[in-house]
Every structure is written in structure tokens, then in C-alpha cells.
Motif scaffolding. Structure first.
Motif, PDB file in Angstrom:
ATOM      1  N   LEU A 105       0.663  -1.105   0.043  1.00 46.89           N
ATOM      2  CA  LEU A 105       0.073  -0.101  -0.184  1.00 46.89           C
ATOM      3  C   LEU A 105       0.760   1.275   0.087  1.00 46.89           C
ATOM      4  O   LEU A 105       0.322   2.265  -0.303  1.00 46.89           O
ATOM      5  CB  LEU A 105      -1.010  -0.032   1.075  1.00 46.89           C
ATOM      6  CG  LEU A 105      -1.851  -1.324   1.225  1.00 46.89           C
ATOM      7  CD1 LEU A 105      -2.641  -1.041   2.460  1.00 46.89           C
ATOM      8  CD2 LEU A 105      -3.157  -0.932   0.150  1.00 46.89           C
ATOM      9  N   CYS A 106       1.943   0.981   0.288  1.00 44.60           N
ATOM     10  CA  CYS A 106       2.970   2.421   0.668  1.00 44.60           C
ATOM     11  C   CYS A 106       3.011   3.134  -0.646  1.00 44.60           C
ATOM     12  O   CYS A 106       3.007   2.686  -1.744  1.00 44.60           O
ATOM     13  CB  CYS A 106       4.378   1.760   0.913  1.00 44.60           C
ATOM     14  SG  CYS A 106       5.478   3.158   1.033  1.00 44.60           S
ATOM     15  N   LEU A 107       3.080   4.423  -0.650  1.00 43.44           N
ATOM     16  CA  LEU A 107       2.912   5.266  -1.628  1.00 43.44           C
ATOM     17  C   LEU A 107       4.533   5.890  -1.865  1.00 43.44           C
ATOM     18  O   LEU A 107       4.603   6.563  -2.883  1.00 43.44           O
ATOM     19  CB  LEU A 107       2.336   6.629  -1.442  1.00 43.44           C
ATOM     20  CG  LEU A 107       0.755   6.312  -1.115  1.00 43.44           C
ATOM     21  CD1 LEU A 107       0.077   7.601  -0.362  1.00 43.44           C
ATOM     22  CD2 LEU A 107      -0.129   6.015  -2.419  1.00 43.44           C
ATOM     23  N   GLY A 108       5.432   5.642  -1.157  1.00 35.95           N
ATOM     24  CA  GLY A 108       6.767   6.155  -1.040  1.00 35.95           C
ATOM     25  C   GLY A 108       7.681   5.323  -1.944  1.00 35.95           C
ATOM     26  O   GLY A 108       7.167   4.387  -2.630  1.00 35.95           O
ATOM     27  N   ASP A 109       8.739   6.038  -2.185  1.00 36.27           N
ATOM     28  CA  ASP A 109       9.862   5.274  -2.922  1.00 36.27           C
ATOM     29  C   ASP A 109      10.183   4.068  -2.226  1.00 36.27           C
ATOM     30  O   ASP A 109      10.977   4.383  -0.969  1.00 36.27           O
ATOM     31  CB  ASP A 109      11.014   6.185  -3.164  1.00 36.27           C
ATOM     32  CG  ASP A 109      12.089   5.747  -4.021  1.00 36.27           C
ATOM     33  OD1 ASP A 109      12.036   4.456  -4.156  1.00 36.27           O
ATOM     34  OD2 ASP A 109      12.953   6.620  -4.184  1.00 36.27           O
ATOM     35  N   GLU A 145       8.388   7.602   6.072  1.00 34.89           N
ATOM     36  CA  GLU A 145       6.608   7.324   6.154  1.00 34.89           C
ATOM     37  C   GLU A 145       6.026   8.086   5.407  1.00 34.89           C
ATOM     38  O   GLU A 145       5.595   9.085   5.646  1.00 34.89           O
ATOM     39  CB  GLU A 145       6.388   7.237   7.929  1.00 34.89           C
ATOM     40  CG  GLU A 145       7.078   6.189   8.549  1.00 34.89           C
ATOM     41  CD  GLU A 145       6.468   4.829   8.785  1.00 34.89           C
ATOM     42  OE1 GLU A 145       6.648   4.235   7.598  1.00 34.89           O
ATOM     43  OE2 GLU A 145       5.829   4.521   9.645  1.00 34.89           O
ATOM     44  N   CYS A 146       5.170   7.605   4.408  1.00 36.63           N
ATOM     45  CA  CYS A 146       4.248   8.085   3.712  1.00 36.63           C
ATOM     46  C   CYS A 146       2.863   8.150   4.292  1.00 36.63           C
ATOM     47  O   CYS A 146       2.776   7.591   5.358  1.00 36.63           O
ATOM     48  CB  CYS A 146       4.187   7.816   2.328  1.00 36.63           C
ATOM     49  SG  CYS A 146       3.551   5.940   2.427  1.00 36.63           S
ATOM     50  N   LYS A 147       1.812   9.125   3.674  1.00 35.20           N
ATOM     51  CA  LYS A 147       0.544   9.045   4.266  1.00 35.20           C
ATOM     52  C   LYS A 147       0.072   7.528   4.518  1.00 35.20           C
ATOM     53  O   LYS A 147      -0.494   7.181   5.536  1.00 35.20           O
ATOM     54  CB  LYS A 147      -0.361   9.763   3.309  1.00 35.20           C
ATOM     55  CG  LYS A 147      -1.722   9.884   3.986  1.00 35.20           C
ATOM     56  CD  LYS A 147      -2.528  10.883   3.006  1.00 35.20           C
ATOM     57  CE  LYS A 147      -3.954  10.857   3.305  1.00 35.20           C
ATOM     58  NZ  LYS A 147      -4.440  11.066   4.493  1.00 35.20           N
ATOM     59  N   SER A 148       0.329   6.858   3.564  1.00 34.48           N
ATOM     60  CA  SER A 148      -0.272   5.418   3.375  1.00 34.48           C
ATOM     61  C   SER A 148       0.248   4.747   4.733  1.00 34.48           C
ATOM     62  O   SER A 148      -0.461   4.138   5.575  1.00 34.48           O
ATOM     63  CB  SER A 148       0.152   4.645   2.252  1.00 34.48           C
ATOM     64  OG  SER A 148      -0.403   3.377   2.376  1.00 34.48           O
ATOM     65  N   CYS A 149       1.427   4.715   4.751  1.00 29.57           N
ATOM     66  CA  CYS A 149       2.095   4.110   6.103  1.00 29.57           C
ATOM     67  C   CYS A 149       1.808   4.650   7.409  1.00 29.57           C
ATOM     68  O   CYS A 149       1.285   3.730   8.462  1.00 29.57           O
ATOM     69  CB  CYS A 149       3.775   4.151   5.879  1.00 29.57           C
ATOM     70  SG  CYS A 149       4.234   3.168   4.659  1.00 29.57           S
ATOM     71  N   LEU A 150       1.545   5.945   7.462  1.00 32.59           N
ATOM     72  CA  LEU A 150       1.113   6.319   8.729  1.00 32.59           C
ATOM     73  C   LEU A 150      -0.389   5.937   9.033  1.00 32.59           C
ATOM     74  O   LEU A 150      -0.373   5.684  10.298  1.00 32.59           O
ATOM     75  CB  LEU A 150       0.979   8.055   8.650  1.00 32.59           C
ATOM     76  CG  LEU A 150       2.479   8.617   8.644  1.00 32.59           C
ATOM     77  CD1 LEU A 150       2.410  10.142   8.496  1.00 32.59           C
ATOM     78  CD2 LEU A 150       3.228   8.255  10.026  1.00 32.59           C
TER      79      LEU A 150
HETATM   80 ZN   LIG Z   1       4.913   4.508   2.912  1.00 37.99          ZN
END
Ligand SMILES: [Zn+2]
Length: 297
Positions: free
Chosen positions: A50-54, A61-66
Motif C-alpha cells: 500500500l505504501c506510496l513512497g519510494d 513514512e508516507c501517508k499510507s504507512c502512517l
Molecule cells: Zn509508505
């Protein structure tokens, strides 16, 4: 991504690779006994999907991870048995929303825990989703009993067989995380490769040491001394099942070198039977101590 989870290295590497290469399956079946990290790994896997980051950059931590870490992720759902089984209504509920587009992430992940408790009807219902999943949906089934799944379900999933954690890894983990030292090999054996069980037993290590001490003294101590060493058995009624099982493990390993200890296994079995048929608790324990002293010398 699985840094904090021990064991099952190969599986972790493969899952990491599949994310990196964008080579994901629509449905996974994580199989293996309780307490060896299936759910932990599934959660980390889902978070990573689900992670949005690289994904190359770590520590951000991206929004998804948070949202994931605070159990608020709208694109992640966990389904668990209600009572003893996972019922068709729960699968139907999943299906009413499964085709809705993800909100934050590019994918949606459904984790079905203890999915071996799905009723046949529930499995048949789920099959429809597994056959034609929306392209953004990933379903992870977790279970310990492979034979509980319909063949049609199994054939639709990428099956991963999780292995028990090696004793040495459990030992290192407990030493690091719980500052546990001097862990006996027999105690490790009782964990049967389950880190979950090791953590559960961790709080009880003192009483397990008492069991060890009791068993070690049966042959040399006199009856009165032995009685004293066994006092804890009378104090811990609630745990007696586990304590007797542990005694059995000890006898089994001792019996390899010294046949006298096979008697101990018999006595334990008799005690268990007596307790099951609601025999008087204290008398059953007294009897156990007496029998041990009489037969193992
Ligand atoms: Zn993430």
C-alpha cells in the motif's frame, strides 16, 4: 521491510522481490503452525504493497504507512472468525465493497486471518472473488490447517509454507528483546519453533524452572524433600496442563539415557486422566509425587 521479524527468510525475500518487481499475485495463502510470524509478515507485506513512497528509500513514512500504523488505512481490512467459524455473511460483506476503488493507495488488501475456519459456504462464496478479483485487490489468507481449504481455493492462491523458527533464533530473540538468559534446550523444545509460544511462556519461565528442578531431584531426594519441591504444583492449578506437558518433555529426553524415566511418562498420563475425570486435585498431585518417588529410583 521485515527487519524486526525473525525466521522464514526465504519467504520474506520472495515477498520483497515481488513488490520490487511489481510482480504481485491476487491471492496468497500463508500456511504454517501458530506463532511463527505469518500474520506479522502478512501485515508488513500489506503495508509495503500500500505504501506510496519510494520503496528504495528507507525510513520515510508516507501517508499510507502512517494510516496503516494507526490502524486507520481505508484500503486495508482484516477479517477474522466470529466465534468458532468464519461465516458466509462475513465474506458477503467483503464482497459488497470489494469492487470499490482504493482511496489512498493504488491497491486494496484484504487479510483473512484464521481463514481455515471458513465454512464451506464461505469458501465457495470467496471463490467467486478469487476467480475474478478487481485488478487492484489483493487477498491474503492465513491459516494453519491446509486440509481445511477447498482444492479450488488452494489452486487460486499462491501458497507459502511457513517454517517453525529454529531454536537458536528464538534463543537470540528472547535474549535481545526480553533479556532472557540461560534458556534451557528443553524449554526451547516446548516452544516448538513458535515465537508466539515462546513469548507467552516467557512470563512463566520461573515456574518451568521449578518443574526442571523437581524432575532433576526425583531420583536422589527423599520423599519429604520432593514434596517440598512440588509445592508449586498445588499452587498453580490453572497451569497444570502445561506443567505436566513440560514434565513429559523432560522425561522423554531423560529416558533416552536412563530408562527409569519412562515410568514418569506413564505416571503423568495417569495423572492427566485422573484430573480429566474430575479426580480430587490435591490427591491426584500427592499421588503423582508418591508414584514418582516409588517408581523412579
Ligand atoms: Zn509508505
Amino acid at each position: 521491510m521485515f527487519d524486526t521479524i525473525i525466521g522464514n527468510k526465504e519467504i520474506k525475500i520472495n515477498l520483497e522481490k515481488s513488490i520490487k518487481n511489481g510482480n504481485l499475485s491476487h491471492s496468497y495463502l500463508f500456511l504454517g503452525r501458530e506463532g511463527i510470524g505469518k500474520k506479522k509478515i502478512a501485515r508488513e507485506f500489506a503495508k509495503s504493497i500500500l505504501c506510496l513512497g519510494d520503496k528504495e528509500k528507507e525510513g520515510t513514512e508516507c501517508k499510507s504507512c502512517l494510516e496503516f500504523d494507526t490502524d486507520n488505512h481505508p484500503d486495508f481490512s482484516i477479517i477474522q472468525p466470529e466465534g468458532n467459524s468464519l461465516k458466509i455473511d462475513q465474506i458477503r460483506e467483503l464482497q459488497t465493497r470489494v469492487s470499490e476503488k482504493p482511496i489512498i493507495s493504488a491497491k486494496k488488501v484484504y487479510l483473512i486471518d484464521d481463514s481455515d475456519k471458513m465454512t464451506t459456504e464461505a469458501q465457495n462464496a470467496l471463490l467467486k472473488t478469487l476467480e475474478e478479483p478487481p485488478e487492484f485487490v489483493i487477498i491474503i489468507l492465513i491459516g494453519s490447517n491446509e486440509s481445511a481449504f477447498l482444492t479450488t481455493i488452494r489452486s487460486r492462491c499462491m501458497i507459502l509454507h511457513f517454517q517453525p523458527i529454529p531454536d537458536e533464533e528464538i534463543k537470540n530473540f528472547l535474549a535481545k528483546q526480553y533479556q532472557m538468559e540461560n534458556i534451557s534446550n528443553t524449554w526451547l523444545k516446548t516452544c516448538q519453533g513458535s515465537i508466539g509460544k515462546a513469548i507467552e511462556l516467557n512470563g512463566k519461565i520461573e515456574i518451568y524452572q521449578k518443574v526442571e528442578e523437581f524432575v532433576q531431584h526425583i531420583a536422589q531426594a527423599n520423599l519429604l524433600e520432593l514434596w517440598k519441591k512440588a509445592e508449586f504444583l498445588k499452587e498453580d492449578k490453572d497451569q497444570i496442563g502445561g506443567l505436566l506437558d513440560y514434565m513429559n518433555v523432560l522425561f522423554l529426553s531423560l529416558a533416552k539415557e536412563d530408562y527409569r524415566y519412562t515410568k514418569g511418562i506413564e505416571i503423568i498420563e495417569n495423572t492427566k486422566k485422573r484430573l480429566k475425570s474430575n479426580g480430587n486435585y490435591d490427591m491426584s498431585i500427592d499421588n503423582l509425587i508418591l508414584q514418582m518417588k516409588e517408581q523412579i529410583r
